[in-house]
Design an enzyme around this catalytic site. Structure first.
Site, PDB file in Angstrom:
ATOM      1  N   ARG A 217       0.851  -1.200   0.000  1.00  0.00           N
ATOM      2  CA  ARG A 217       0.000   0.000   0.000  1.00  0.00           C
ATOM      3  C   ARG A 217       0.882   1.244   0.000  1.00  0.00           C
ATOM      4  NH1 ARG A 217      -5.517  -1.314   1.829  1.00  0.00           N
ATOM      5  NH2 ARG A 217      -5.723  -3.410   0.972  1.00  0.00           N
ATOM      6  N   GLU A 219       0.635   4.089   1.091  1.00  0.00           N
ATOM      7  CA  GLU A 219       0.037   5.060   2.016  1.00  0.00           C
ATOM      8  C   GLU A 219       1.077   6.107   2.343  1.00  0.00           C
ATOM      9  OE1 GLU A 219      -3.005   4.517   3.169  1.00  0.00           O
ATOM     10  OE2 GLU A 219      -3.314   2.347   3.279  1.00  0.00           O
ATOM     11  N   ARG A 225      -0.433   2.818  12.739  1.00  0.00           N
ATOM     12  CA  ARG A 225      -1.110   1.597  12.292  1.00  0.00           C
ATOM     13  C   ARG A 225      -0.989   1.313  10.793  1.00  0.00           C
ATOM     14  NH1 ARG A 225      -7.167   2.760  12.152  1.00  0.00           N
ATOM     15  NH2 ARG A 225      -7.196   4.745  11.110  1.00  0.00           N
ATOM     16  N   HIS A 226      -0.219   2.161  10.104  1.00  0.00           N
ATOM     17  CA  HIS A 226      -0.011   1.935   8.672  1.00  0.00           C
ATOM     18  C   HIS A 226       1.438   1.597   8.375  1.00  0.00           C
ATOM     19  CE1 HIS A 226      -3.720   4.392   8.341  1.00  0.00           C
ATOM     20  NE2 HIS A 226      -3.951   3.580   7.319  1.00  0.00           N
ATOM     21  N   GLU A 362      -9.241  -0.790  13.355  1.00  0.00           N
ATOM     22  CA  GLU A 362      -9.784  -1.703  12.339  1.00  0.00           C
ATOM     23  C   GLU A 362      -8.736  -2.775  12.044  1.00  0.00           C
ATOM     24  OE1 GLU A 362     -10.335   0.156   8.437  1.00  0.00           O
ATOM     25  OE2 GLU A 362      -9.749  -1.773   7.609  1.00  0.00           O
ATOM     26  N   SER A 365     -11.470  -5.866   6.936  1.00  0.00           N
ATOM     27  CA  SER A 365     -12.605  -5.404   6.129  1.00  0.00           C
ATOM     28  C   SER A 365     -13.129  -6.616   5.388  1.00  0.00           C
ATOM     29  CB  SER A 365     -12.168  -4.418   5.054  1.00  0.00           C
ATOM     30  OG  SER A 365     -11.892  -3.190   5.608  1.00  0.00           O
ATOM     31  N   ARG A 413      -1.557  -5.773  12.808  1.00  0.00           N
ATOM     32  CA  ARG A 413      -2.374  -4.962  13.731  1.00  0.00           C
ATOM     33  C   ARG A 413      -2.928  -5.834  14.861  1.00  0.00           C
ATOM     34  NH1 ARG A 413      -6.033  -0.759  10.089  1.00  0.00           N
ATOM     35  NH2 ARG A 413      -4.278   0.282   9.081  1.00  0.00           N
TER      36      ARG A 413
HETATM   37  P1  AMO Z   1      -8.689  -3.193   3.354  1.00  0.00           P
HETATM   38  O1  AMO Z   1      -8.097  -2.268   2.372  1.00  0.00           O
HETATM   39  O2  AMO Z   1      -9.581  -2.589   4.386  1.00  0.00           O
HETATM   40  O3  AMO Z   1      -9.539  -4.320   2.617  1.00  0.00           O
HETATM   41  O4  AMO Z   1      -7.516  -3.983   4.079  1.00  0.00           O
HETATM   42  C1  AMO Z   1      -7.794  -5.066   4.927  1.00  0.00           C
HETATM   43  C2  AMO Z   1      -7.043  -4.964   6.240  1.00  0.00           C
HETATM   44  O5  AMO Z   1      -5.650  -4.845   6.004  1.00  0.00           O
HETATM   45  C3  AMO Z   1      -5.055  -4.048   7.007  1.00  0.00           C
HETATM   46  N1  AMO Z   1      -4.391  -2.897   6.376  1.00  0.00           N
HETATM   47  C4  AMO Z   1      -3.183  -2.427   6.731  1.00  0.00           C
HETATM   48  N2  AMO Z   1      -2.320  -2.827   7.661  1.00  0.00           N
HETATM   49  C5  AMO Z   1      -1.166  -2.153   7.772  1.00  0.00           C
HETATM   50  N3  AMO Z   1      -0.816  -1.111   6.980  1.00  0.00           N
HETATM   51  C6  AMO Z   1      -1.658  -0.676   6.018  1.00  0.00           C
HETATM   52  N4  AMO Z   1      -1.283   0.332   5.220  1.00  0.00           N
HETATM   53  C7  AMO Z   1      -2.900  -1.343   5.861  1.00  0.00           C
HETATM   54  N5  AMO Z   1      -3.935  -1.193   5.020  1.00  0.00           N
HETATM   55  C8  AMO Z   1      -4.831  -2.136   5.344  1.00  0.00           C
HETATM   56  C9  AMO Z   1      -6.144  -3.584   7.924  1.00  0.00           C
HETATM   57  C10 AMO Z   1      -7.372  -3.733   7.062  1.00  0.00           C
HETATM   58  O6  AMO Z   1      -8.529  -3.936   7.839  1.00  0.00           O
HETATM   59  N6  AMO Z   1      -9.856  -6.478  -0.273  1.00  0.00           N
HETATM   60  C11 AMO Z   1     -10.268  -5.918   0.994  1.00  0.00           C
HETATM   61  C12 AMO Z   1     -10.612  -6.991   1.997  1.00  0.00           C
HETATM   62  C13 AMO Z   1     -11.830  -7.809   1.621  1.00  0.00           C
HETATM   63  O7  AMO Z   1     -12.898  -7.169   1.453  1.00  0.00           O
HETATM   64  O8  AMO Z   1     -11.735  -9.035   1.543  1.00  0.00           O
HETATM   65  C14 AMO Z   1      -9.147  -5.056   1.552  1.00  0.00           C
HETATM   66  O9  AMO Z   1      -8.010  -5.139   1.157  1.00  0.00           O
HETATM   67  O10 AMO Z   1      -6.182  -4.470   9.031  1.00  0.00           O
END
Ligand code: AMO
Length: 439
Positions: A217, A219, A225-226, A362, A365, A413
Site C-alpha cells: 500500500r 500510504e 497503524r499503517h 480496524e 474489512s 495490527r
Molecule cells: P482493506 O483495504 O480494508 O480491505 O484492508 C484489509 C485490512 O488490512 C489491514 N491494512 C493495513 N495494515 C497495515 N498497513 C496498512 N497500510 C494497511 N492497510 C490495510 C487492515 C485492514 O482492515 N480487499 C479488501 C478486503 C476484503 O474485502 O476481503 C481489503 O483489502 O487491518
C-alpha cells in the site's frame, strides 16, 4: 559429543553436556565468571571457576553476543539461587571447556541483554538485526508466528484451500491512489494492494480459499497503524446466504486464533502484561448507529457517513463498556467509500460490507461481493473505472460464480493490539514505511 539444547538441561543433572549459543551477558563476581547463554530453546546461567584455567582465561574475553560452544556439568542450583522466572532457572552449567565460534566485529550500538530496552522507535528499527535478538522483542514474533499458524489451521479446518496469488499485477485491485506503480519490462505494472481479484477467482474454482501473503500500500501516512508492506490474512467463500455468513465465519476464526495464542504463548503474553479475553458473540452495529453513538456519547460529529481513527477508538471503548467485548463489527458502509466490487444493500446507498474493529483499531474489512457480470460492469462504470482494463477479472463472472464474500485481515495490527505496542512497526521484523526501505 552431540550438541543439546538449553531446554533439555533440567533433566540432565549430573551429566556433562555440549551447548552452543549466544552470550546474553557476562557478570564477574570476584574470581567467578557467570555467563547467561541463550539458544533457540531458552536461556541458562553458566559459571566458570578459576580451577578450569583454560575455560576461565577464555571466559575473561567474552562479551555480549559472542557465539560460543561450551562443555560443562549440569548442576542443580541450591534453593535460594534458583531463578523462578525461566524454566531452566533450577540448574546451571559448570563450564569445563569454552570456545568462541564467532563474535561481533564492532562495539554493539545497543545493549540488548536487558529485559526492557526502553529505546525510541527509530533506534529499535535502525538497529533491527541486533534489537530483534532481545528476549522481549523476540516474544512478539513468537506470538506472531502462533497467530498466523492458528489462522491457517482454523481456516483449513473450515474447508478453505490455501492459495498463493501473484503480487505483480496489471491493474490496481482496490482502486484509490495508494498503489505502487512499477516498471515491468516495457510496461507499467502495480504491486498487489490485496489478493482480492484472485481470491474471488479462487471461489470460482475451489469454493473456499485463503491466502497469507504480502500486501503493498502506497500510504503516504506516517501513523502508528499503517505500513507500506504488510501480511494480509485473506479468505473468500462461496455459496453464502449474505454477508452475515462471512462475519459468522470470521468470528469463529478469531475465537480460535485468540484461544490458541493465549494457550500457547503464556510466557510471551506475560512479558507484555497482556491478557486475551475469550471471544464470544461479537457485537454488530450499523456504521450509522456507531456514528450516532459517537455523536450522542462523545459529542463527535463526522462530516459524512464515515468513521476516522479516533471514532474507531471511541466506539471500541463504548463497546467494551457496554458489551464487554474487545471486538465489534461495524456494518453497511456507504457505497461511495467501498470498492466497486462490494455488494450494494437493498438501500443502494449502503453496501453489504463490514469492518472488524479490535481494541480501538480496524483489523479487517470484508463483505459480500457483486457476483453478477452486468451488475459488476455497471458498478465499475459508476466508480469511473474502465471495464476493458479489468477484462480478465470480469471473465470470472462471465463464466459464472456463486454468491460469495470474504475478508482481509491485517496480521500485524492484531499482534500490535494484543500486546499494546505503540506502533504496528514493532510487530514487523523489517517494516517498510514512507521513509524506511532498510534494513
Ligand atoms: P482493506 O483495504 O480494508 O480491505 O484492508 C484489509 C485490512 O488490512 C489491514 N491494512 C493495513 N495494515 C497495515 N498497513 C496498512 N497500510 C494497511 N492497510 C490495510 C487492515 C485492514 O482492515 N480487499 C479488501 C478486503 C476484503 O474485502 O476481503 C481489503 O483489502 O487491518
Amino acid at each position: 559429543m552431540e550438541r543439546i539444547l538449553i531446554d533439555e538441561t533440567p533433566k540432565l543433572i549430573g551429566q556433562v553436556v555440549k551447548l552452543q549459543g549466544w552470550v546474553n551477558i557476562r557478570r564477574d563476581h570476584g574470581k567467578l565468571i557467570f555467563i547467561d547463554l541463550r539458544d533457540r530453546s531458552g536461556k541458562i546461567q553458566m559459571v566458570i571457576i578459576p580451577d578450569k584455567e583454560d575455560a576461565h582465561r577464555a571466559a575473561k574475553e567474552i562479551r555480549s553476543e559472542y557465539i560460543i560452544e561450551v562443555e560443562g556439568l549440569v548442576k542443580a542450583r541450591p534453593g535460594g539461587a534458583k531463578n523462578e522466572k525461566i524454566p531452566t532457572g533450577g540448574v546451571e552449567i559448570e563450564v569445563e571447556r569454552l570456545d568462541v565460534i564467532s563474535k561481533p566485529e564492532v562495539e554493539l550500538p545497543v545493549d540488548i541483554s536487558v529485559e526492557e530496552l526502553n529505546l525510541n522507535l527509530d533506534t529499535l528499527l535502525d538497529n533491527r538485526t541486533l534489537v530483534l535478538r532481545n528476549e522481549k522483542v523476540k516474544a512478539i514474533f513468537k506470538i506472531y508466528a502462533e497467530m498466523i499458524g492458528a489462522y491457517a489451521r482454523i481456516v483449513k479446518q473450515e474447508g478453505f484451500l490455501e492459495i498463493k496469488t501473484p503480487k505483480i499485477l496489471d491493474s490496481a485491485t482496490e482502486g484509490g491512489a495508494n498503489f505502487f506503480k512499477i516498471k515491468y519490462f516495457d510496461k507499467d505494472a502495480y504491486l498487489a494492494q490485496s489478493p482480492q481479484f484472485y481470491k474471488q477467482a479462487g471461489v470460482g474454482i475451489f469454493e473456499r480459499v485463503f491466502e497469507v501473503g504480502s500486501v503493498f500500500r502506497a500510504e503516504p501516512h506516517y501513523t502508528t497503524r499503517h505500513v507500506n508492506e504488510y501480511i494480509g490474512l485473506d479468505a473468500e467463500m462461496g455459496f453464502i446466504g449474505g454477508f452475515e455468513d462471512v462475519m459468522a465465519e470470521l468470528e469463529k476464526v478469531m475465537a480460535y486464533v485468540m484461544v490458541e495464542v493465549s494457550r500457547n504463548c503464556q510466557n510471551e503474553l506475560e512479558a507484555y502484561g497482556a491478557q486475551i479475553m475469550p471471544v464470544e458473540k461479537i457485537p454488530r452495529m450499523k456504521l450509522t448507529e456507531a456514528l450516532d453513538i459517537l455523536d450522542k456519547e462523545y459529542g463527535k460529529k463526522m462530516d459524512e457517513v464515515d468513521i476516522d481513527a479516533e471514532g474507531e477508538r471511541l466506539i471500541c471503548e463504548w463497546v467494551k463498556k457496554n458489551h464487554n467485548s474487545d471486538f465489534v463489527f461495524l456494518t453497511h458502509y456507504p457505497t461511495n467509500i467501498r470498492p466497486f466490487y462490494s455488494m450494494p444493500s437493498p438501500d443502494p446507498q449502503y453496501t453489504e460490507t463490514f469492518d472488524l474493529l479490535f481494541m480501538g483499531v480496524e483489523i479487517a474489512s470484508g463483505g459480500q461481493r457483486i457476483h453478477n457480470y452486468g451488475q459488476l460492469v455497471a458498478s465499475m462504470k459508476k466508480h469511473k473505472l474502465d471495464p476493458e482494463e479489468f477484462r480478465h477479472y470480469l471473465d470470472i463472472f462471465k463464466y459464472g460464480i456463486p454468491p460469495h464474500g470474504g475478508w482481509g485481515l491485517g496480521s500485524e495490527r492484531i499482534v500490535q493490539k494484543i500486546l499494546g505496542l505503540g506502533s504496528i512497526k514493532e510487530a514487523i521484523l523489517f517494516p517498510r514505511d514512507v521513509k524506511r526501505l532498510t534494513p
